[in-house]
Design an enzyme around this catalytic site. Structure first.
Site, PDB file in Angstrom:
ATOM      1  N   CYS A  23      -3.601  -3.258   4.306  1.00 34.24           N
ATOM      2  CA  CYS A  23      -2.638  -4.232   4.840  1.00 34.24           C
ATOM      3  C   CYS A  23      -2.979  -5.676   4.485  1.00 34.24           C
ATOM      4  CB  CYS A  23      -2.556  -4.113   6.353  1.00 34.24           C
ATOM      5  SG  CYS A  23      -2.149  -2.459   6.887  1.00 34.24           S
ATOM      6  N   GLU A  40       0.836  -1.193   0.000  1.00 26.82           N
ATOM      7  CA  GLU A  40       0.000   0.000   0.000  1.00 26.82           C
ATOM      8  C   GLU A  40       0.873   1.246   0.000  1.00 26.82           C
ATOM      9  OE1 GLU A  40      -1.582  -0.996   4.350  1.00 26.82           O
ATOM     10  OE2 GLU A  40      -2.257   0.964   3.696  1.00 26.82           O
ATOM     11  N   HIS A  75      -2.997  -9.328  12.363  1.00 25.39           N
ATOM     12  CA  HIS A  75      -2.372  -8.155  11.743  1.00 25.39           C
ATOM     13  C   HIS A  75      -1.928  -7.230  12.878  1.00 25.39           C
ATOM     14  CE1 HIS A  75      -1.372  -4.651   9.595  1.00 25.39           C
ATOM     15  NE2 HIS A  75      -2.370  -3.937  10.121  1.00 25.39           N
TER      16      HIS A  75
HETATM   17  N1  CAA Z   1       1.819   4.371  30.451  1.00 25.83           N
HETATM   18  C1  CAA Z   1       1.289   3.194  29.980  1.00 25.83           C
HETATM   19  N2  CAA Z   1       0.251   3.168  29.123  1.00 25.83           N
HETATM   20  C2  CAA Z   1      -0.268   4.342  28.689  1.00 25.83           C
HETATM   21  C3  CAA Z   1       0.237   5.595  29.149  1.00 25.83           C
HETATM   22  C4  CAA Z   1       1.327   5.569  30.067  1.00 25.83           C
HETATM   23  N3  CAA Z   1       1.874   6.704  30.523  1.00 25.83           N
HETATM   24  N4  CAA Z   1      -0.466   6.563  28.556  1.00 25.83           N
HETATM   25  C5  CAA Z   1      -1.385   5.952  27.762  1.00 25.83           C
HETATM   26  N5  CAA Z   1      -1.261   4.622  27.846  1.00 25.83           N
HETATM   27  C6  CAA Z   1      -2.007   3.597  27.141  1.00 25.83           C
HETATM   28  C7  CAA Z   1      -3.480   3.922  26.969  1.00 25.83           C
HETATM   29  O1  CAA Z   1      -4.237   3.568  28.113  1.00 25.83           O
HETATM   30  C8  CAA Z   1      -3.824   3.092  25.757  1.00 25.83           C
HETATM   31  O2  CAA Z   1      -3.996   1.736  26.111  1.00 25.83           O
HETATM   32  P1  CAA Z   1      -5.426   1.032  25.901  1.00 25.83           P
HETATM   33  O3  CAA Z   1      -5.755   1.184  24.443  1.00 25.83           O
HETATM   34  O4  CAA Z   1      -5.193  -0.367  26.313  1.00 25.83           O
HETATM   35  O5  CAA Z   1      -6.376   1.794  26.757  1.00 25.83           O
HETATM   36  C9  CAA Z   1      -2.546   3.145  24.925  1.00 25.83           C
HETATM   37  O6  CAA Z   1      -1.502   3.548  25.805  1.00 25.83           O
HETATM   38  C10 CAA Z   1      -2.615   4.142  23.798  1.00 25.83           C
HETATM   39  O7  CAA Z   1      -3.033   5.365  24.320  1.00 25.83           O
HETATM   40  P2  CAA Z   1      -3.984   6.336  23.500  1.00 25.83           P
HETATM   41  O8  CAA Z   1      -5.129   5.561  22.925  1.00 25.83           O
HETATM   42  O9  CAA Z   1      -4.279   7.511  24.304  1.00 25.83           O
HETATM   43  O10 CAA Z   1      -2.952   6.714  22.324  1.00 25.83           O
HETATM   44  P3  CAA Z   1      -3.107   7.659  21.099  1.00 25.83           P
HETATM   45  O11 CAA Z   1      -4.301   8.510  21.149  1.00 25.83           O
HETATM   46  O12 CAA Z   1      -1.804   8.355  21.007  1.00 25.83           O
HETATM   47  O13 CAA Z   1      -3.315   6.675  19.834  1.00 25.83           O
HETATM   48  C11 CAA Z   1      -3.198   4.875  18.304  1.00 25.83           C
HETATM   49  C12 CAA Z   1      -2.919   5.331  19.743  1.00 25.83           C
HETATM   50  C13 CAA Z   1      -4.663   5.115  17.978  1.00 25.83           C
HETATM   51  C14 CAA Z   1      -2.881   3.421  18.179  1.00 25.83           C
HETATM   52  C15 CAA Z   1      -2.291   5.736  17.360  1.00 25.83           C
HETATM   53  O14 CAA Z   1      -0.956   5.374  17.571  1.00 25.83           O
HETATM   54  C16 CAA Z   1      -2.620   5.591  15.892  1.00 25.83           C
HETATM   55  O15 CAA Z   1      -3.453   6.302  15.363  1.00 25.83           O
HETATM   56  N6  CAA Z   1      -1.923   4.631  15.182  1.00 25.83           N
HETATM   57  C17 CAA Z   1      -2.099   4.425  13.754  1.00 25.83           C
HETATM   58  C18 CAA Z   1      -3.428   3.741  13.412  1.00 25.83           C
HETATM   59  C19 CAA Z   1      -3.457   2.302  13.866  1.00 25.83           C
HETATM   60  O16 CAA Z   1      -2.453   1.664  14.052  1.00 25.83           O
HETATM   61  N7  CAA Z   1      -4.676   1.750  13.966  1.00 25.83           N
HETATM   62  C20 CAA Z   1      -4.847   0.343  14.319  1.00 25.83           C
HETATM   63  C21 CAA Z   1      -6.028  -0.295  13.620  1.00 25.83           C
HETATM   64  S1  CAA Z   1      -5.993   0.049  11.851  1.00 25.83           S
HETATM   65  C22 CAA Z   1      -4.953  -1.133  11.172  1.00 25.83           C
HETATM   66  O17 CAA Z   1      -4.646  -2.109  11.789  1.00 25.83           O
HETATM   67  C23 CAA Z   1      -4.415  -0.903   9.791  1.00 25.83           C
HETATM   68  C24 CAA Z   1      -3.014  -0.430   9.887  1.00 25.83           C
HETATM   69  O18 CAA Z   1      -2.086  -1.200   9.799  1.00 25.83           O
HETATM   70  C25 CAA Z   1      -2.816   0.985  10.163  1.00 25.83           C
END
Ligand code: CAA
Length: 408
Positions: A111, A79, A233
């Site tokens: 993916c 992709e 995945h």
């Molecule tokens: N210590 C330990 N853990 C902590 C923490 C700390 N200080 N602060 C936050 N966390 C935890 C949160 O509780 C959360 O865990 P849970 O989900 O178990 O509750 C985790 O860390 C992530 O925190 P947030 O959700 O607040 O993080 P974020 O808003 O920064 O976003 C994300 C995380 C959505 C994965 C982001 O990295 C993102 O957008 N990634 C790209 C998209 C993605 O990977 N999507 C996955 C599905 S889509 C797919 O699979 C296709 C593909 O390949 C992209």
């Protein structure tokens, strides 16, 4: 007749960023990236690498000891393609000197196109058991600098030979599917980085898992206990565990939390130190399971969930074959994983922001440490690839290099 993976290999860039360095630079508690998301290190491609060079390097190893004359199809799943028209498979075909009576094609559905490629390859082999298919899944996962997706970036490729003489894993005939038109993650043609609604994408992933699993159960009569191990995945490693606990809850599994974790944990180790590699990610997880699990997995059944945003999910199964360990280039992979250069934040950002010119003028990329193939430059809007006899770090001299003819 058994069909499945006869050989499999991965390739990853020789550079990476320690996730703690990223956390420090972005003023984030490192524990969020390490424990919350589950990442430790992310692979970063050098400016003279792209999906073609990563894929060709993986394929070179996957073809070791394989009868190349039997390969009549090369499928390239990605992709982060480099051309809207020409298939990356053609560049790989040339770099590897494959037979010219060959079909070459590129496939796309986020993916999970690698999984559709796997099933198309199996169908080809079922019809023509004397043929083999080379499948290359290769991607560079990019999000915006400073965006929530940034710690989940990565890059890498997996190449597999699919045949009627599988040595690693025999794939089952049933696949559960799910498709729904959603905008959780996409990349318009005019953008270099993906657009993503992160939290929504996780919800859609989970829903696609449920639906694909239900379809798989209907197709195959299998149940949760049919599998000893699961590979998901992996956009980031914690996603694999989240998805598995979700499925176990749905299926009312009686396994303890530790038992469930053991079913998925070995498949996460490579992702933690590579990051997302989109189409290659699920199969890096399979390699991680096969190469890091301390016990022999011969005869064990593995459940796979492939997810592609947009979205499509697929659930399927396979059985690990006797003698699989001898058919894996584990030492080569360990060497790749351990001998990587840790970039400084400034070096990472310089690699990230490097762009190729769009004016068609002659351009030579600086030479960095790569595998056996590299992107030498551009001329007349054409990418020029070259074979690298020895891995070396050399100072670049763009002006002189422009005069030298590349291999391709
Ligand atoms: N210590 C330990 N853990 C902590 C923490 C700390 N200080 N602060 C936050 N966390 C935890 C949160 O509780 C959360 O865990 P849970 O989900 O178990 O509750 C985790 O860390 C992530 O925190 P947030 O959700 O607040 O993080 P974020 O808003 O920064 O976003 C994300 C995380 C959505 C994965 C982001 O990295 C993102 O957008 N990634 C790209 C998209 C993605 O990977 N999507 C996955 C599905 S889509 C797919 O699979 C296709 C593909 O390949 C992209």
């Amino acid at each position: 007749m058994k069909t499945g993976i006869e050989s499999i290999s991965m390739y990853i860039p020789r550079f990476g960023l320690d996730i703690r360095d990223l956390a420090k630079a972005r003023n984030v508690d490192p524990s969020k990236f390490i424990r919350g998301i589950g990442q430790e290190f992310m692979a970063v491609p050098a400016p003279d690498e792209d999906v073609v060079t990563l894929g060709a390097n993986a394929a070179l190893q996957a073809l070791e000891g394989v009868d190349r004359s039997a390969i009549r199809t090369v499928i390239f799943a990605t992709e982060s393609g480099i051309d809207q028209s020409k298939a990356a498979a053609i560049y790989v075909h040339k770099l590897l000197d494959l037979p010219q009576n060959c079909r070459t094609v590129e496939m796309k559905q986020a993916c999970c196109s690698s999984t559709s490629a796997l099933h198309f390859a199996m169908a080809t082999v079922a019809l023509h058991p004397e043929q083999k298919v080379l499948l290359v899944a290769s991607d560079v996962a990019r999000y915006g600098l400073g965006s929530p997706g940034e710690p989940t970036q990565g890059a890498g490729a997996v190449a597999m030979v699919i045949s009627a003489q599988p040595k690693i894993i025999a794939m089952g005939e049933h696949v559960g599917y799910y498709t729904e038109d959603v905008m959780d993650f996409w990349r318009p043609n005019y953008m270099d980085e993906a657009l993503v609604d992160g939290k929504y994408s996780i919800k859609v992933y989970m829903h696609a898992l449920e639906e694909a699993w239900n379809d798989y159960r209907t197709q195959s009569q299998a149940h949760f206990e049919s599998f000893r191990h699961f590979c998901y995945h992996l956009p980031f490693s914690r996603m694999g565990l989240k998805a598995h606990l979700h499925l176990a809850r749905l299926e009312k599994s009686g396994l303890s939390a530790a038992g469930l974790q053991a079913q998925v944990e070995p498949s996460l180790a490579y992702n933690r130190r590579i990051g997302n590699a989109y189409t290659a990610s699920l199969y890096l997880g399979l390699l991680s399971l096969l190469e890091t699990h301390p016990e022999s997995l011969e005869g064990n059944r593995v459940g796979f969930f492939s997810y592609g945003s947009g979205c499509m999910g697929a659930f399927f199964g396979g059985t690990i074959l006797p003698g699989y360990r001898k058919a894996l280039p584990t030492r080569v992979h360990r060497d790749l994983m351990t001998n990587r250069q840790r970039l400084t934040l400034a070096e990472y950002e310089a690699f990230y922001t490097h762009t190729l010119p769009q004016d068609g003028n002659c351009y030579r990329t600086d030479r960095h440490r790569t595998g056996a193939f590299r992107l030498a430059g551009l001329e007349n809007h054409q990418r020029l690839y070259e074979k690298v006899p020895q891995v070396k770090v050399l100072a670049a001299d763009a002006a002189e290099a422009c005069a030298a003819a590349p291999v391709m």
